[in-house]
Write an enzyme that holds these catalytic residues in place. Structure first.
Site, short mmCIF file in Angstrom:
data_model
loop_
_atom_site.label_atom_id
_atom_site.label_comp_id
_atom_site.label_asym_id
_atom_site.label_seq_id
_atom_site.Cartn_x
_atom_site.Cartn_y
_atom_site.Cartn_z
N GLY A 1 -33.90 -23.02 3.86
CA GLY A 1 -33.76 -22.09 2.52
C GLY A 1 -33.60 -20.73 3.10
O GLY A 1 -33.41 -20.45 4.24
N ARG B 1 -46.35 -15.74 -15.76
CA ARG B 1 -46.30 -16.68 -15.82
C ARG B 1 -47.57 -17.72 -16.08
O ARG B 1 -47.35 -18.41 -17.07
CB ARG B 1 -45.35 -17.53 -14.74
CG ARG B 1 -44.11 -17.03 -14.50
CD ARG B 1 -43.34 -17.56 -13.26
NE ARG B 1 -42.04 -16.98 -13.06
CZ ARG B 1 -41.10 -17.10 -12.02
NH1 ARG B 1 -41.47 -17.75 -11.06
NH2 ARG B 1 -40.06 -16.62 -11.93
N LEU C 1 -38.00 -15.08 -3.52
CA LEU C 1 -36.95 -14.80 -2.88
C LEU C 1 -37.38 -13.62 -1.92
O LEU C 1 -36.94 -13.90 -0.64
CB LEU C 1 -35.81 -14.30 -3.69
CG LEU C 1 -35.31 -15.62 -4.82
CD1 LEU C 1 -34.10 -14.95 -5.67
CD2 LEU C 1 -34.83 -16.92 -4.24
#
Lengths: 234, 648, 247
Positions: free
Chosen positions: B44, B339, B450
C-alpha cells in the site's frame, strides 16, 4: 529507424495507415476518371490512352500494386498475430459492444471481398487494356466476340456492365469497399496519432463522406451503363 | 516479563526533534547498503513508498503482496484526499496547526513527537507526489487546489477527484516499478506472509506462502518491514477490502512484538447502510460529502414511521420537521465534526428510535440545501461519481432524495507498537502505516491515513532503518537454513494441515460472520464492561468451535482461497479478544473508543487524563492465555490536554 | 430471485477447463453480483465442493482486481462499472448467466475465473514511471499546470489496470492500458521529460509480451469500467511515432 515499421506493433499499424491512405487517394482518382466515361466515351478513351503502356503509367501501376500488396500482406500478418494474442480458448458468449461498428471488427473479411473484386476487375479491364498493350497486341476480343483496341476503355465498360451478374458483383464489391472505408478512413488518422475526442465525430463524418462518395462515384458508372444497355439506345 | 519500552523520542524543542534525531542517527555507506537485504510486506502507500525509497538508496529489497499486483493494495480505495500544511490557501495553516488538529482529533492519545514529525513531512509528500505525476486537482491558474475535511477549520486537503488514494498509490507503485526496473527491488505478488522468523531476538526473515502454487517459501533479510494495513475486517463487515487482514501484524505479536491500543477502531460515519444478511462488504461514501451535505433525521417519530413504511418520501419532510442534529449539537463544526463524533451522534439518534430505514440503522445525508445554493451542476461536478455510485448500489437517486448513511468500521488506529524509529519491540522488525499504532491516537482525522502511510514510507523509515542496519554491515547474508526457519516453516505447515483436516460443518465465512456480530454488538461504537466481558467469553468459545468445526475444502498445494481465509480468521479470532481486553482495560471514553459508563451528561466522551494518558501495549502469552499489559506513558510537553470541543 | 449460472471451472493452469451449471436461489435483488457468488461458494463449501475461484478485493470499483466476463461483457452488462458494482436487479429472474474468465493469451488462467495479469505489471515496470528520487523534487506549486491538462491526465490516470481492455479486444491488444499510462504522464510537465523513452519502452514490452495489434474498434473503451477514451491511444501513437522519427 527503418525497422520499427516491421518490428513494432505501432509501426506495422502505421504501414497499414499510410498504405491505406495511398489506396484511398488512388481510388478517388480512379473514380474521377470513371465519371468521365459517363459523360463522354471519347474523353475517357483519351485518358486510357494517356495511361497505356507508358513508363509513368507503368511505374504508377507498380507502385500501386506494391501498395495493395503491402496493405494486404500486413493485414494478414497483423491478423495472424492478433489471433495468436487472443489465445486458443475463445469466449462462449460474445456480443457487439455498445458504439462499436460491425465493420471495424471485420476489416479483414471486407478486405478479402475487396481483393476478390479487384481480381475480377483486373480480369475485366486491366487484362484487356494495359496488359494487352504490354504484350504488344493492338486489338482485343471482348465477351460478345467483337474486337476493339485496348485503349477503347469505353467499349469495354459498355460491354462489361451490360451483363447483369457483373453489375451485381460490382455493387457487392463497392458495398464492401464502402464498409471498409467507413472504418478505414478515420482509423488511419487515429493510427497516425491525429485524432482526439473533439475530432472523432468530424473524422468519422469525413470517413462517411469519402466512402459514400466513392461508392456513389463507382456505382453510378455501373448503373448508368447497365441502364443504357437495357434501353438499347446507344 | 513485561516490555521495557523505549520510545526513543529525541530531546529538544518539538520543532527540532526530527532534525536533531536525523543528525544523530547512523547512516550506511552506499557500498554497505548493497550488502543488506530488506523485506517489505505489503504494497500500500506505506509499503510501496518504503520499498521504492529503500531500493533507491541501494538496499536489496524484496516486496510481498497478496494481490496479483502491488497496485491493488487497499490504500487505493481512499477517496477524499491527503492533508498537508502548505498553507496554499492563506488561511493561516501551519505545521503546528496540522500537528495540533491531529493530536486533538486523536483525543490526545498519540505521541507529540511522532505527530509533529508527520505534520512536518506532510509538505514534502505533496511535492514528491506532484513530481511523480500525480494529477492533483488544480485551480484555473494552474496551482494546486484544496478542499476542507472533518476536524479542521482550514482548507488543507489535496485531492485528485474522488480517487486520491488511487492516484497516490499509483505514484508510489510507479516509484516501486522504477526500482523493480532498476533491479534493486524484487516483487513477489500473490504471496502471503504466514510467519516472521526471529533469531537471537532479531528479525531474520519471513515464511511466505505462494498463493498460486501453495508452496511454502523462506525469505531471509537483515530487516523486515510490516506494512500490511489494519485489522478492521475482524468485524466481518467493514469498508476494508475483502482480503485485508491482520495476520502479518498478528504473527509479529505472537512472536513477541508489542501490540498497542488494539481497541482504537474508527467507525466511519458515512457508509451505505446494511441491506440484508447476505452482505459481504460495506461501501464507504467519501467524507468529503459532509462538506456540502447536511445530516438529519426527522424530528417527529411519526415521520420516521411514515418514511419506513414508504408512505412519506424523505424529501417531503418540511424543513422545520428536520433535526439537523450535528448542527444543533456542534454549532462551530456542524457537519464537519471528526468521524468519531459524527458516528456516535448518528448512533445516538438511531438508538432513540429515529433511524430512517427498515432496520432503524440509517440517517439522512441531504444535498437539497447545497443544490439550491450552488446548483445541480456544481454538485454534479464535485460529487458526480459518488452520487452515481450511490444510485448504482441503492437504486435511489441522491439528487432527488437524500442519501441514507450509517457508520461502519473503517480504520484501526491501534497496531504494532513502534518507537520513534518505527521499530517494534523486536530489533530489526519495523511497522509502518496503518499496521503500526503511532500517529492517530484514539481517532484519525480524514485525509490523514494517506499522509501517514507516505510519511512513514518516503520520509521516515528510509532514514531510521539505517540506524539499525549500520550495526549489520558486517553481518553475512541471512541464511534460511537454520533451526529458526525450520521451526517456523514446520509450524506453518502444521497449522495448514490442521485446518484442512478438521473437516467440520461450518464454513469460514459462517464463523467469521458470527465473530463480526459479537464484535459489532459488544466491541463496536458503544462498549460497556458487561459487553466486553461477554465478548471475551464468546470469542474464546467461538475460537474453540472454529478449531473443532471449521470446514476448509481444497488442498494445501494449490490455489485455495478458503484456506487463505481460514488462516486469516484464525488470527482474527485471537485479535478480536485482544481488542475486547484492551477496551475493557481502558476505563475511559476517548476518540473512537466509547465506554458507555464514561460519558458526560450531554453524552460526550469523558476522557480520563488522570489514569489513561498512555498507550496500552500488549504482550502475547499464548492462544488462550491473558496477554500482559505494559503502559507507555504519553507526556504532553507542548500541547495542553484539553477536552475536545467542537461546539464553539 | 433465482438464477442458473454457467461458470467456467478449471483446476489449474495446466488442466483443461469446462463450463459447469449451478443454481442459486432466493437472491435479493439488492445483492451484488459478487455477493451472489459468495452465497454460491458458501453453499459449495457446505456441500464439500471446491468453491469457484474469482478475483475480487475492494468491492468499490477501484482496486481493479475483479475480472469476470459476464454474458459476453467484460465486467457485466452495465457500462462504466467493474464487476463488483453489478447488482442482481440488473438481471431477469430465472435468467441463465454465463461467467467466463478473461480470455487473452497474455492472461493465462490460474484457476477457474482467476487469470494472471502480471503482464500489465511488466509493461509498467518497463517505463510507466517518472524517474524522480524520493526527496529530490521542487515545490508542488513550482510548475503551474493548466487545469484542463491536469483533468485530462486524471481521465487517463483513472485506469484501474483490470485488464478488461485486452480481454475485450478481439485482437487481445493492451493498447488502451498502455495508452492510459503514457497519455496521463504525457499531459503533465513532470512526465513530459522522459515521454519519448517511456512510449518506446512500454510499447516494446507490450509487443514482447504477445499482446495483439490495435485495430481501432473501440471495444476497449466501450467495456472499460472507467470509460477511458481511445483518444489516449491516438496520443500514444503520436508519442511513439514522434519518438521513433527522432531516433
Amino acid at each position: 529507424m527503418g525497422c520499427f515499421l516491421t518490428n513494432s506493433s505501432l509501426g506495422r499499424k502505421l504501414v497499414m495507415s499510410i498504405s491505406g491512405c495511398f489506396l484511398v487517394l488512388f481510388i478517388l482518382i480512379h473514380m474521377a476518371m470513371n465519371i468521365v466515361a459517363v459523360i463522354s466515351g471519347d474523353a475517357y478513351n483519351m485518358i486510357c490512352g494517356f495511361l497505356g503502356a507508358n513508363w509513368y503509367a507503368l511505374a504508377g501501376t507498380a507502385v500501386l500494386a506494391l501498395g495493395v500488396l503491402v496493405h494486404f500482406v500486413y493485414a494478414f500478418w497483423l491478423t495472424w498475430q492478433n489471433r495468436k494474442a487472443r489465445g486458443n480458448v475463445r469466449y462462449a458468449v460474445t456480443v457487439t459492444e455498445k458504439g462499436v461498428d460491425w465493420e471495424s471488427k471485420n476489416m479483414l473479411l471486407l478486405g478479402v471481398i475487396v481483393i476478390l473484386g479487384l481480381l475480377l476487375h483486373l480480369s475485366h479491364f486491366w487484362a484487356k487494356m494495359m496488359l494487352v498493350e504490354l504484350m504488344g497486341a493492338h486489338e482485343v476480343t471482348i465477351g460478345d466476340g467483337s474486337v476493339v483496341t485496348p485503349t477503347d476503355g469505353a467499349a469495354i465498360i459498355q460491354y462489361t456492365f451490360s451483363q447483369w451478374y457483373n453489375v451485381v458483383l460490382y455493387l457487392v464489391w463497392f458495398a464492401a469497399l464502402w464498409l471498409h472505408l467507413n472504418h478505414g478512413v478515420w482509423s488511419m488518422f487515429q493510427t497516425a496519432g491525429w485524432a482526439n475526442d473533439t475530432w472523432y465525430p468530424r473524422l468519422k463524418c469525413l470517413a462517411k463522406i469519402v466512402s459514400t462518395l466513392i461508392f456513389l462515384g463507382f456505382a453510378v458508372v455501373v448503373v448508368v451503363f447497365y441502364a443504357k444497355s437495357l434501353c438499347g439506345c446507344c | 516479563m513485561a516490555f521495557k519500552l523505549d520510545s526513543k523520542i529525541p530531546a529538544g524543542e518539538l520543532s527540532q526533534k526530527w532534525s536533531n534525531h536525523k543528525a544523530a542517527i547512523k547512516v550506511v555507506s552506499p557500498a554497505n547498503k548493497r550488502k543488506l537485504d530488506i523485506i517489505v510486506v505489503g504494497t500500500g502507500l506505506g509499503g510501496a513508498s518504503a520499498a521504492a525509497s529503500l531500493g533507491e538508496l541501494g538496499y536489496n529489497v524484496k516486496v510481498f503482496c497478496i494481490q496479483d499486483s502491488p497496485r491493488r493494495a487497499h490504500s487505493i480505495a481512499a477517496q477524499g484526499g491527503i492533508n498537508a500544511a502548505k498553507n496554499y490557501q492563506n488561511d493561516n495553516d501551519s505545521v503546528y496547526r496540522l500537528f495540533y488538529d491531529t493530536i486533538k482529533g486523536g483525543d490526545y492519545r498519540a505521541r507529540e513527537a511522532n505527530v509533529y514529525r508527520l505534520a512536518e513531512v506532510s509538505n514534502l509528500i505533496i511535492d514528491q507526489c506532484v513530481a511523480q505525476g500525480v494529477p492533483f486537482a488544480r485551480e484555473y491558474g494552474g496551482l494546486l487546489a484544496n478542499r476542507s475535511f472533518g476536524g479542521a477549520q482550514v482548507s488543507r486537503t489535496f485531492y485528485a477527484r474522488g480517487q486520491t488514494g488511487q492516484q497516490l498509490l499509483l505514484g508510489a507503485y510507479a516509484a516501486l516499478n522504477k526500482e523493480i526496473h532498476n533491479g534493486s527491488v524484487k516483487s513477489y505478488t500473490r504471496h502471503e506472509m504466514l510467519d516472521i522468523v526471529i533469531e537471537d531476538g532479531e528479525a531474520r526473515g519471513i515464511i511466505a506462502r505462494n498463493l498460486v502454487t501453495g508452496e511454502i517459501e523462506r525469505h531471509g533479510a537483515h530487516a523486515v518491514v510490516i506494512a500490511t494495513g489494519g485489522y478492521g475486517n475482524v468485524f466481518f463487515l467493514s469498508t476494508n477490502a475483502m482480503a485485508s487482514n491482520g495476520s502479518a501484524a498478528f504473527q509479529c505479536y505472537r512472536k513477541g512484538a508489542g501490540f498497542a491500543n488494539p481497541c482504537f477502531t474508527q467507525i466511519h460515519p458515512t457508509c451505505i447502510p446494511i441491506h440484508g444478511t447476505q452482505q459481504s462488504k460495506l461501501t464507504l461514501m467519501s467524507e468529503s460529502l459532509r462538506n456540502d451535505g447536511r445530516i438529519w433525521v426527522p424530528k417527529k417519530l411519526e415521520d420516521v414511521e411514515a418514511i419506513r413504511k414508504g408512505t412519506k418520501m424523505p424529501a417531503d419532510i418540511a424543513e422545520e420537521d428536520r433535526d439537523y442534529y450535528l448542527e444543533r449539537r456542534y454549532p462551530a463544526f456542524g457537519n464537519l465534526v471528526p468521524r468519531d463524533v459524527a458516528s456516535r451522534a448518528a448512533k445516538e439518534r438511531c438508538d432513540a428510535g429515529y433511524g430512517v430505514n427498515e432496520t432503524g440503522l440509517a440517517v439522512f445525508l441531504d444535498f437539497k440545501t447545497a443544490i439550491e445554493r450552488l446548483g445541480k451542476e456544481v454538485i454534479e461536478k464535485r460529487y458526480g461519481n459518488l452520487f452515481d455510485m450511490y444510485k448504482e448500489i441503492t437504486d435511489v437517486n441522491p439528487y432527488e432524495q437524500p442519501m441514507q448513511i450509517f457508520p461502519a468500521v473503517h480504520y484501526t488506529m491501534g497496531g504494532i507498537w513502534v518507537d520513534y524509529n518505527l521499530m517494534t519491540t523486536i530489533p530489526g522488525l519495523y511497522a509502518i502505516g496503518e499496521a503500526n499504532f503511532s500517529d492517530h491516537g484514539a481517532n484519525r482525522l480524514g485525509a490523514s491515513a494517506l499522509m501517514q502511510g507516505l510519511a512513514d514510507g518516503y520520509f521516515v523509515l528510509p532514514y531510521t532503518i539505517g540506524d539499525y542496519l549500520a550495526k549489520k554491515i558486517q553481518a553475512p547474508k541471512v541464511s534460511t537454513n537454520t533451526p529458526a526457519f525450520d521451526e517456523a516453516e514446520k509450524a506453518v505447515r502444521e497449522k495448514i494441515e490442521k485446518l484442512l483436516s478438521i473437516n467440520g460443518t461450518q464454513s469460514v465465512d459462517d464463523i467469521h460472520k458470527r465473530l463480526g456480530h459479537i464484535m459489532w454488538d459488544n466491541v463496536g461504537m458503544a462498549r460497556t464492561k458487561e459487553s466486553l466481558e461477554k465478548a471475551i467469553v464468546e470469542i474464546a468459545a467461538l475460537r474453540k468451535e472454529f478449531w473443532k468445526d471449521v470446514k476448509v475444502v481444497g488442498t494445501a498445494d494449490s490455489f485455495n482461497v478458503e484456506l487463505e481465509k481460514a488462516l486469516r480468521l484464525a488470527d482474527f479470532l485471537e485479535l478480536g479478544e485482544l481488542m475486547a481486553r484492551d477496551a475493557l482495560n481502558r476505563e475511559e471514553s476517548c476518540g473512537g473508543h466509547f465506554r458507555v459508563e464514561h460519558q458526560t451528561e450531554e453524552g460526550e466522551a469523558d476522557r480520563d487524563d488522570e489514569n489513561f494518558v498512555y498507550a496500552a501495549v500488549w504482550e502475547y502469552k499464548g492462544m488462550d492465555e491473558v496477554p500482559e499489559l505494559t503502559k507507555e506513558p504519553l507526556s504532553f510537553e507542548f500541547v495542553h490536554l484539553a477536552k475536545r470541543n467542537y461546539k464553539d | 430471485m433465482n438464477f442458473t449460472l454457467k461458470i467456467w471451472r478449471q483446476k489449474d493452469a495446466k488442466s483443461k477447463g469446462a463450463f459447469k451449471e449451478y443454481q442459486v436461489k432466493d437472491i435479493s435483488s439488492d445483492t451484488s453480483f459478487l455477493e451472489m457468488l459468495d452465497i454460491l461458494n458458501n453453499d459449495l463449501v457446505h456441500a464439500g465442493e471446491e468453491p469457484v475461484a474469482f478475483d475480487h478485493d475492494c468491492r468499490e470499483g477501484i482496486c481493479g482486481m475483479c475480472s469476470l466476463h459476464i454474458d459476453g461483457h467484460a465486467h457485466g452488462p452495465s457500462q462504466a462499472v467493474t464487476t463488483c458494482q453489478i447488482y442482481m436487479r440488473q438481471f431477469k429472474d430465472g435468467q441463465t448467466i454465463t461467467i467466463e474468465p478473461w480470455r487473452s493469451a497474455a492472461f493465462p488462467v490460474i484457476k477457474d475465473l482467476v487469470v494472471n495479469r502480471g503482464a500489465y505489471d511488466e509493461i509498467l515496470q518497463a517505463g510507466g514511471f517518472v524517474s524522480v528520487r524520493t526527496n529530490s523534487v521542487p515545490d508542488g506549486n513550482a510548475i503551474p499546470i493548466p487545469q484542463a491538462d491536469a483533468e485530462e491526465s486524471m481521465d487517463a490516470a483513472a485506469c484501474v489496470g483490470c485488464g478488461a481492455c485486452a480481454a475485450t479486444c478481439k485482437n487481445g491488444s493492451a493498447m488502451l492500458f498502455v495508452a492510459a499510462r503514457v497519455s496521463s504522464l504525457a499531459k503533465l510537465p513532470q512526465g513530459r521529460v522522459e515521454g519519448a523513452r517511456r512510449a518506446k519502452a512500454m510499447v516494446a514490452k507490450m509487443d514482447e509480451l504477445g499482446f495483439g495489434n490495435c485495430t481501432n474498434t473501440g471495444a476497449c473503451q466501450a467495456e472499460c469500467p472507467k470509460s477511458i477514451s481511445i483518444a489516449h491511444i491516438a496520443r500514444l501513437n503520436r508519442e511513439f511515432l514522434c519518438a521513433k522519427l527522432e531516433d
